[in-house]
Design a protein around this motif. Structure first.
Motif, short mmCIF file in Angstrom:
data_model
loop_
_atom_site.label_atom_id
_atom_site.label_comp_id
_atom_site.label_asym_id
_atom_site.label_seq_id
_atom_site.Cartn_x
_atom_site.Cartn_y
_atom_site.Cartn_z
N GLY A 137 23.89 -10.59 -42.65
CA GLY A 137 23.45 -11.97 -42.52
C GLY A 137 23.85 -12.83 -43.70
N VAL A 138 23.43 -14.09 -43.64
CA VAL A 138 23.67 -15.06 -44.70
C VAL A 138 22.31 -15.54 -45.19
N ILE A 139 22.06 -15.48 -46.49
CA ILE A 139 20.80 -15.92 -47.06
C ILE A 139 20.76 -17.45 -47.03
N MET A 140 19.73 -17.97 -46.37
CA MET A 140 19.58 -19.42 -46.27
C MET A 140 18.67 -19.98 -47.35
N SER A 141 17.60 -19.26 -47.70
CA SER A 141 16.71 -19.74 -48.75
C SER A 141 16.01 -18.56 -49.40
N VAL A 142 15.60 -18.76 -50.65
CA VAL A 142 14.91 -17.74 -51.44
C VAL A 142 13.57 -18.32 -51.86
N ASN A 143 12.49 -17.56 -51.63
CA ASN A 143 11.15 -18.05 -51.95
C ASN A 143 10.41 -17.12 -52.91
N LEU A 144 11.16 -16.44 -53.75
CA LEU A 144 10.59 -15.54 -54.74
C LEU A 144 11.06 -15.94 -56.13
N GLU A 145 10.24 -15.60 -57.14
CA GLU A 145 10.62 -15.78 -58.53
C GLU A 145 10.34 -14.50 -59.27
N GLU A 146 11.25 -14.15 -60.16
CA GLU A 146 11.07 -12.95 -60.95
C GLU A 146 9.83 -13.09 -61.83
N GLY A 147 9.02 -12.03 -61.86
CA GLY A 147 7.82 -12.03 -62.67
C GLY A 147 6.63 -12.70 -62.02
N LYS A 148 6.81 -13.27 -60.83
CA LYS A 148 5.73 -13.95 -60.13
C LYS A 148 5.20 -13.08 -58.98
N THR A 149 3.98 -13.42 -58.56
CA THR A 149 3.36 -12.69 -57.45
C THR A 149 3.78 -13.31 -56.12
N ALA A 150 4.22 -12.49 -55.20
CA ALA A 150 4.60 -12.98 -53.87
C ALA A 150 3.40 -13.60 -53.18
N GLY A 151 3.56 -14.83 -52.76
CA GLY A 151 2.48 -15.51 -52.07
C GLY A 151 1.69 -16.44 -52.95
N SER A 152 1.86 -16.36 -54.28
CA SER A 152 1.18 -17.31 -55.15
C SER A 152 1.93 -18.62 -55.13
N SER A 153 1.25 -19.71 -55.45
CA SER A 153 1.87 -21.03 -55.38
C SER A 153 3.05 -21.15 -56.32
N SER A 154 3.02 -20.40 -57.41
CA SER A 154 4.11 -20.47 -58.39
C SER A 154 5.23 -19.52 -58.06
N GLY A 155 5.04 -18.71 -57.00
CA GLY A 155 6.03 -17.70 -56.68
C GLY A 155 7.01 -18.09 -55.63
N ALA A 156 6.96 -19.34 -55.17
CA ALA A 156 7.87 -19.79 -54.11
C ALA A 156 8.94 -20.66 -54.72
N ALA A 157 10.12 -20.09 -54.92
CA ALA A 157 11.20 -20.85 -55.51
C ALA A 157 11.70 -21.90 -54.55
N GLY A 158 11.84 -21.51 -53.31
CA GLY A 158 12.17 -22.47 -52.26
C GLY A 158 13.59 -22.96 -52.27
N SER A 159 14.53 -22.30 -52.98
CA SER A 159 15.92 -22.75 -52.91
C SER A 159 16.45 -22.51 -51.53
N SER A 160 17.36 -23.39 -51.07
CA SER A 160 17.78 -23.32 -49.67
C SER A 160 19.24 -23.66 -49.52
N ALA A 161 19.92 -22.92 -48.61
CA ALA A 161 21.30 -23.23 -48.27
C ALA A 161 21.38 -23.93 -46.95
N GLY A 162 20.29 -24.19 -46.32
CA GLY A 162 20.27 -24.84 -45.01
C GLY A 162 18.86 -24.81 -44.47
N SER A 163 18.64 -25.48 -43.36
CA SER A 163 17.32 -25.54 -42.76
C SER A 163 16.96 -24.20 -42.17
N THR A 164 15.70 -23.78 -42.31
CA THR A 164 15.25 -22.52 -41.74
C THR A 164 14.84 -22.72 -40.30
N ALA A 165 14.85 -21.64 -39.56
CA ALA A 165 14.50 -21.72 -38.14
C ALA A 165 13.25 -20.92 -37.88
N SER A 166 13.06 -20.51 -36.62
CA SER A 166 11.81 -19.87 -36.21
C SER A 166 11.59 -18.55 -36.93
#
Length: 557
Positions: free
Chosen positions: A318-347
């Motif tokens: 596949g092709v990575i469209m967006s990344v929502n993790l940060e190194e050293g952060k907890t998955a699911g915490s408000s500070s852990g969503a990097a949110g970088s995106s290569a395009g709009s996400t789908a369902s």
């Protein structure tokens, strides 16, 4: 022996140029005479032959290439991210590591989830042992005027059929509407004669142009009882049917009727038990607890899967469209969503990568640093095997295409190559533009290494193909007064066309039209050609379809 010419010897005359000129002059006179005798209209006559062939109707549209429907890649919440290896725009293969997870945080979260499941189990058991019956009580003072429910009835079924289990009268009044010629005023006293002959005093509550409403006591008179309204001296003023003046519906929608504690015409006070219900379904609290437990089990499964490798790995190319993790952060915490995106996400489609499981937001108490969700989106990725082309099809063509139809795709940036595609989605909603409704249509295409998102592409969709049908050029058809016909004879001298033959037409690609009835193969027809061989004034009559507006076209094969 030749004699030399003397100066006074006469010259011979050359006659052949004059003969040539004379012949040309005679030919010109003959041609002019013939032309003058033949009308100019005869020079504009064309003929066409009805021939058997095939006809293809296509719908053509352009658009930009997009990644296929993206997938949300979910991981359990509450774990710490050590390293993020994939970034937006990366092409990954099945088995590639996308991120690594801290091993200690994984163990701690596993223990936390197990503890929360045990706590939930105790709550589930308590909710399961709740009351087995439920009582329905009166919320107001009133009188019971109708009981719809009977012992053993399902409360929901009674409610859906009648809108209530019971009906109460709120203001101690019944009412009747009638029309009459007597002149009555609001407040006038009248007699209401019941079905059994009993008489109740009533009063006029409304009077409007011969239409009246009379109220009377609700103690005794029945709902839907036919009555007569009389004056005090016994004159009949009108008739009608009794109804509750101010009704109150008693409602219940679950359980089965065990006991009815009241009877019709009984006066009840607020708080009085009216009905007892049994066989109650699980409470909403109980079902929510079970749902929360199921989500925690999904999360536990995801945590245990991650603990095998401490890594999130791709399960497909596949092709990575967006990344929502940060190194050293907890998955699911408000500070852990990097949110970088290569395009709009789908369902969302959980389970695409190892260690994931499908889960929605949970109401379970979250651990520290947890967003409250049991599973969170770590990445979004689009499948590498296919891309999609979205084109707009206008309302005149949309009904001629359907899901699964094949399409030929060409790219401006990839010359001399044609790719195959298939319609996978036709929108039910249109966008208006230029007075024409346009419907988005999505075509899925197997991905080629030369394809790039954003490229301009053209899709040619084969909407219909007919083989071995009788065809005629559209320009040969005539239309008048709703008739579609052709000329089968011509006068070569005068140019007059005759021999009208009515025809029934079918499909058309704009150049040729199917002849359903009226001609046979090999029939010759005649028509007067317009400028550029283009017919004028010929519409959609006769039942043949041609492309218009948005990119319809096709050709005879």
């Amino acid at each position: 022996m030749n004699q030399p010419k003397t100066a006074n010897q006469p010259k011979r005359k050359r006659k052949w140029p004059w003969i040539t000129i004379l012949v040309l002059a005679v030919l010109s006179i003959v041609i002019i005479g013939i032309t003058r005798r033949r009308p100019a209209s005869a020079l504009n006559i064309r003929s066409a032959v009805a021939e058997t062939g095939s006809l293809s109707m296509t719908v053509v549209g352009t658009g930009n290439l997009e990644y296929d429907d993206a997938v949300d890649i979910k991981i359990p919440s509450g774990v710490t991210i050590d390293e993020v290896l994939a970034k937006s725009g990366d092409t990954v293969s099945a088995g590639d590591t996308l991120a690594t997870v801290n091993a200690l945080s994984l163990k701690q979260e596993i223990e936390s989830v197990r503890s929360r499941i045990n706590t939930l189990d105790r709550s589930v058991n308590s909710a399961k042992n709740g009351p087995k019956t439920e009582t329905v009580k009166a919320n107001v003072n009133g009188r019971v005027k109708r009981i719809y429910a009977q012992k053993g009835d399902e409360a929901l079924g009674v409610y859906l059929e009648n809108g209530a289990l019971l009906l109460l009268s709120l203001d101690e009044k019944m009412a009747v509407d009638f029309e009459g010629t007597a002149e009555l005023s609001v407040g006038d006293k009248v007699n209401v004669v019941l079905e059994n002959g009993g008489v109740k005093e009533g009063a006029v509550e409304k009077a409007d142009g011969g239409k009246y409403t009379v109220t009377l006591t609700d103690n005794g008179p029945k709902l839907d009882e036919p009555v007569a309204v009389q004056s005090k001296n016994g004159d009949v003023l009108g008739t009608g049917t009794l109804y509750i003046h101010q009704p109150i519906e008693v409602v219940a929608t679950q359980g089965k009727v065990e006991t009815i504690h009241v009877s019709e015409n009984e006066k009840v006070s607020s708080g009085k038990t009216l009905v007892t219900l049994e066989d109650l379904p699980p409470s909403a609290e109980y079902e929510q607890l079970l749902s929360d437990r199921a989500e925690l089990l999904d999360k536990l499964d995801g945590l245990l899967a991650l603990s095998k490798t401490n890594a999130v790995t791709a399960e497909f190319n596949g092709v990575i469209m967006s990344v929502n993790l940060e190194e050293g952060k907890t998955a699911g915490s408000s500070s852990g969503a990097a949110g970088s995106s290569a395009g709009s996400t789908a369902s969302s489609a959980a389970g695409a990568y190892s260690g994931t499981a499908s889960a929605s937001s949970s109401s379970v108490q979250a651990s520290d640093g947890d967003s409250g969700e049991t599973m969170v989106t770590a990445f979004t990725a689009a499948p590498a095997e296919s891309v999609v082309l979205s084109v707009n099809v206008d309302e005149l063509d949309i009904l001629s295409i359907q899901n699964g139809m094949e399409a030929e795709i060409t790219f401006d940036a990839i010359p001399d190559r044609t790719f195959g595609g298939k319609i996978v989605k036709i929108s039910d909603s249109a966008t208006a533009g230029g007075g024409v409704a346009k419907y988005p249509v999505k075509v899925r295409i197997p991905r080629d290494n030369a394809m790039r998102a954003g490229m301009n592409a053209t899709a040619t969709i084969l909407a219909e193909k007919k083989e071995n049908i009788l065809l005629l050029p559209v320009v040969a058809l005539q239309e008048s007064g709703g008739r579609v016909y052709v000329y089968t004879r011509q006068n070569a001298e005068t140019g007059e066309l005759s021999g009208e033959a009515d025809v029934q037409t079918g499909s058309s690609d704009g150049e040729n039209v199917e002849i359903v009835t009226g001609l046979s193969a090999g029939s010759t027809v005649y028509y007067r050609a317009a400028s550029g061989e283009t017919p004028t004034g010929f519409g959609m009559g006769g039942g043949f379809r041609s492309g218009s507006g948005f990119g319809s076209g096709g050709g005879q094969e």
